[in-house]
Design an enzyme around this catalytic site. Sequence first.
Site, PDB file in Angstrom:
ATOM      1  N   GLY A  48      36.934  24.180  34.158  1.00 47.12           N
ATOM      2  CA  GLY A  48      35.761  24.826  33.570  1.00 47.12           C
ATOM      3  C   GLY A  48      34.923  25.412  34.689  1.00 47.12           C
ATOM      4  O   GLY A  48      34.683  24.745  35.707  1.00 47.12           O
ATOM      5  N   ASN A  52      33.496  23.387  37.861  1.00 46.57           N
ATOM      6  CA  ASN A  52      34.088  23.664  39.172  1.00 46.57           C
ATOM      7  C   ASN A  52      33.010  23.994  40.209  1.00 46.57           C
ATOM      8  O   ASN A  52      33.054  23.515  41.351  1.00 46.57           O
ATOM      9  CB  ASN A  52      35.057  24.840  39.084  1.00 46.57           C
ATOM     10  N   PHE A 102      41.677  25.085  29.052  1.00 46.52           N
ATOM     11  CA  PHE A 102      42.106  26.301  29.744  1.00 46.52           C
ATOM     12  C   PHE A 102      43.587  26.178  30.026  1.00 46.52           C
ATOM     13  O   PHE A 102      44.022  25.215  30.670  1.00 46.52           O
ATOM     14  CB  PHE A 102      41.324  26.456  31.053  1.00 46.52           C
ATOM     15  N   ASN A 194      34.549  39.627  40.675  1.00 51.31           N
ATOM     16  CA  ASN A 194      35.631  39.971  41.582  1.00 51.31           C
ATOM     17  C   ASN A 194      35.841  41.486  41.492  1.00 51.31           C
ATOM     18  O   ASN A 194      35.109  42.180  40.775  1.00 51.31           O
ATOM     19  CB  ASN A 194      36.907  39.168  41.293  1.00 51.31           C
ATOM     20  N   GLY A 224      39.522  38.698  47.064  1.00 53.11           N
ATOM     21  CA  GLY A 224      40.759  37.960  47.321  1.00 53.11           C
ATOM     22  C   GLY A 224      41.013  37.803  48.807  1.00 53.11           C
ATOM     23  O   GLY A 224      40.127  37.409  49.580  1.00 53.11           O
ATOM     24  N   ASP A 256      35.268  30.071  42.014  1.00 50.24           N
ATOM     25  CA  ASP A 256      34.222  29.072  41.748  1.00 50.24           C
ATOM     26  C   ASP A 256      33.826  28.355  43.036  1.00 50.24           C
ATOM     27  O   ASP A 256      32.643  28.089  43.279  1.00 50.24           O
ATOM     28  CB  ASP A 256      34.718  28.053  40.721  1.00 50.24           C
TER      29      ASP A 256
END
Length: 326
Positions: A48, A52, A102, A194, A224, A256
Amino acid sequence: MRIAVTGSIATDHLMAFPGRFVDQLLPDQLHTISLSFLVDTLEVRRGGVAANIAYGLGGLRMEPLLAGAVGPDFAEYEVWLKEHGVDTAPVHVSADHQTARFMCMTDQDSNQIASFYAGAMAEAARVDLHALHAATPLDLVLVSPNDPAAMLRHTEQARELGIPFAADPSQQLARLTGAEVRTLVTGARWLFTNEYESALLRERTGWDHRQVLDQVGTWITTLGAQGVRIDAKDTPTLTVPAVPDVHAADPTGVGDAFRSGFLAAVGWDLPLRTAAQLGCAMSALALAAVGSQSYEIQPQRLLNTLRTVYGEHAAGLLEPKLGTPA
């Protein structure tokens, strides 16, 4: 800084597919996809987004408040979070629904296909920031992916209370309307996306890059393996590289972990560059572990990484804050 982290609390079911998703997709059949993937492994982990992020902040001794909704199956998970420095008092426990799930499959290129069952998260709007702030004055509210009604309510409550807030709509951008995204973003001190989400956010809002910066204090875009980009109105773009040569065990929760490191550093009044560097170092910890709360924060190892990748100045600024384990 006292941070309330609002958002999802879930159990993660993480699967590894040994091939590449793109090899299974036929361009002329994308309108009628029906696929099943045989996976090699299944890991059931705590997750979650809000949990996190709170886990990372707790590991950095920020004592965050976790504000979300769970089911009656949360007891063991709650003990874990408390043991890792998270205040779970604001969590709402549903009498009718289980904690969210999830389900995520990752291929050999670290691409992911996921689904999310909301469960008790549908009751997250019952968490009242007015009551929470009255009991424990808040310095920042992070609004991360959650039930959309809860995200909108908590953003509006932060405005009503005059508490700075960070907007992190990320996975929910696909669900939210343009008007809702504009409401969640406008006035945010921090906006997190992102690279793909930054484009989706512009599409949803109808704003270009400059117009987004007109609405927020600072826009942080994770890239990334390329690190992070930080933008603010009338300020040169700041880029910070990622920690190189990290074995990618599992990308789940990497963003996260970045947010927890970044927010901890700004909570310590450190420069944005240093905040991004700590965020990237935290991301590397999460990337090298399977599961979004499987990494361990060891201050000296973290400082060694910071010193090696970003130099003595970065490590020197963070050493008094990270210190040694209590």
